[in-house]
Design a protein around this motif. Structure first.
Motif, PDB file in Angstrom:
ATOM      1  N   ARG A  36      -1.831 -22.474  18.050  1.00  0.00           N
ATOM      2  CA  ARG A  36      -0.377 -22.498  18.307  1.00  0.00           C
ATOM      3  C   ARG A  36       0.266 -23.873  18.153  1.00  0.00           C
ATOM      4  O   ARG A  36       1.362 -24.003  17.608  1.00  0.00           O
ATOM      5  N   ASP A  37      -0.398 -24.920  18.652  1.00  0.00           N
ATOM      6  CA  ASP A  37       0.231 -26.252  18.616  1.00  0.00           C
ATOM      7  C   ASP A  37       0.339 -26.774  17.188  1.00  0.00           C
ATOM      8  O   ASP A  37       1.275 -27.484  16.849  1.00  0.00           O
ATOM      9  N   ILE A  38      -0.630 -26.434  16.367  1.00  0.00           N
ATOM     10  CA  ILE A  38      -0.604 -26.935  14.984  1.00  0.00           C
ATOM     11  C   ILE A  38       0.384 -26.125  14.155  1.00  0.00           C
ATOM     12  O   ILE A  38       1.041 -26.653  13.269  1.00  0.00           O
ATOM     13  N   ILE A  39       0.525 -24.851  14.447  1.00  0.00           N
ATOM     14  CA  ILE A  39       1.496 -24.028  13.712  1.00  0.00           C
ATOM     15  C   ILE A  39       2.920 -24.394  14.117  1.00  0.00           C
ATOM     16  O   ILE A  39       3.801 -24.535  13.269  1.00  0.00           O
ATOM     17  N   GLY A  40       3.164 -24.575  15.411  1.00  0.00           N
ATOM     18  CA  GLY A  40       4.522 -24.911  15.862  1.00  0.00           C
ATOM     19  C   GLY A  40       5.465 -23.731  15.698  1.00  0.00           C
ATOM     20  O   GLY A  40       5.057 -22.576  15.806  1.00  0.00           O
ATOM     21  N   ASP A  41       6.723 -24.052  15.346  1.00  0.00           N
ATOM     22  CA  ASP A  41       7.771 -23.030  15.385  1.00  0.00           C
ATOM     23  C   ASP A  41       8.115 -22.542  13.974  1.00  0.00           C
ATOM     24  O   ASP A  41       9.258 -22.636  13.552  1.00  0.00           O
TER      25      ASP A  41
ATOM     26  N   GLN B  94       5.532 -14.198  12.647  1.00  0.00           N
ATOM     27  CA  GLN B  94       6.530 -15.113  13.193  1.00  0.00           C
ATOM     28  C   GLN B  94       5.927 -15.812  14.424  1.00  0.00           C
ATOM     29  O   GLN B  94       5.075 -15.234  15.110  1.00  0.00           O
ATOM     30  N   PRO B  95       6.369 -17.039  14.706  1.00  0.00           N
ATOM     31  CA  PRO B  95       5.717 -17.812  15.778  1.00  0.00           C
ATOM     32  C   PRO B  95       5.871 -17.181  17.172  1.00  0.00           C
ATOM     33  O   PRO B  95       5.111 -17.527  18.076  1.00  0.00           O
ATOM     34  N   GLN B  96       6.817 -16.243  17.319  1.00  0.00           N
ATOM     35  CA  GLN B  96       6.975 -15.578  18.627  1.00  0.00           C
ATOM     36  C   GLN B  96       5.726 -14.793  19.020  1.00  0.00           C
ATOM     37  O   GLN B  96       5.555 -14.430  20.188  1.00  0.00           O
TER      38      GLN B  96
END
Ligand code: G1P
Length: 291
Positions: free
Chosen positions: A119-124, A211-213
């Protein structure tokens, strides 16, 4: 619409279905003809325009990180021996510095948890997930076909392919509406359903644009099929807020997570080799004739 720039490759699994080959070699590094399985998946993603790869690894997976790095001693010895073809091949496959990240999934809690670790590397931003157990021979590549579909519909896109009803209980399976253009709306999905509860014979192939959600749902995810945190369950929850479409890609897929699928992949890729394909076909015919 935001470009799909990043891809997550979950590579932490033990590969118990292909033991003993995977006792000391990560299953993603098993050769499929002339390169490790994971290399074919990276090529598929590069063809689709992916710029950054996030490998979600575990213990004993260092060989994957080394594979995508420079091999100084080997290159030096090839240079000294004048083996320029091999040297050029290694140089051409070297990824751009900084285009690969590696994070550890510390416990094998399931595919959903593995994706969440990125998650942190993908971001938004929207991103792709490619399961390296599954290899897809296709032109354009499977992910490239999905990105074409994504350009039409946006939201979340998953690749699907038909399987015999006897096999549905090994996979995620979708329910869907009518096809329009390259894709069809997904109306439901279930992970590893018993045959009589499967909503269709379209299995989730192992390629996703999300999607990042999705990370909000993975964060609070309860365990699902097999006691694991399932990506399919999180997608089902995200489906209440966002559209999901399925793309039935044109191409051939191999499930390298099983012995038979791995054998088929090896032969399938050997047959497609531009230099040796015809010879491989003749060799197989000879082998079969002797049986
Ligand atoms: C995973 C997914 C499943 C998908 C499959 C494709 O299952 O959870 O939805 O159909 O990959 O190979 P696994 O193979 O990790 O059990």
């Amino acid at each position: 619409m935001k470009k799909i720039r990043k891809a997550v490759l979950p590579v932490a699994g033990f590969g118990t279905r292909v033991l003993p080959a995977t006792k000391s070699l990560p299953k993603e590094m098993l050769p499929v003809f002339d390169r490790p399985a994971v290399h074919w998946v990276v090529e598929e993603a590069l063809e689709a325009g992916i710029e950054h790869f996030v490998f979600v690894t575990g213990r004993n997976k260092n060989a994957i990180e080394d594979y995508f790095d420079r091999a100084y001693e080997l290159e030096d010895s090839l240079r000294r021996a004048g083996k320029t073809t091999q040297l050029k091949m290694l140089e051409d496959m070297l990824p751009e510095a900084g285009s690969k990240s590696f994070v550890r999934q510390q416990s094998p809690l399931g595919l959903g948890h593995a994706v969440w670790c990125a998650r942190d590397i993908i971001g938004d931003e929207p991103f792709a997930v490619l399961l390296p157990d599954v290899l897809v021979q296709a032109s354009p590549s499977c992910l490239a076909q999905m990105i074409e579909g994504y350009a039409e519909v946006g939201g979340n896109v998953i690749a699907v392919d038909p399987v015999p009803m006897d096999h549905v209980s090994s996979y995620g399976v979708i329910a869907h509406g009518p096809k329009s253009g390259k894709s069809m709306p997904v109306t439901g999905m279930v992970e590893k359903p018993p045959r009589d509860q499967a909503p269709s014979n379209l299995r989730i192939t192992g390629r996703y644009i999300l999607q990042p959600q999705i990370f909000h749902y993975l964060e609070t995810q309860e365990r699902g099929a097999g006691g694991e945190i399932q990506l399919t369950d999180a997608m089902l929850r995200l489906m209440k807020d966002q559209p999901f479409h399925a793309v039935e890609f044109a191409g051939r897929d191999f499930d390298c997570g099983s012995r038979l699928g791995y054998a088929e992949a090896f032969v399938g890729y050997a047959l497609k080799d531009p230099q040796l394909g015809d010879d491989v076909r003749a060799m197989l015919e000879r082998l079969l004739a002797k049986d």
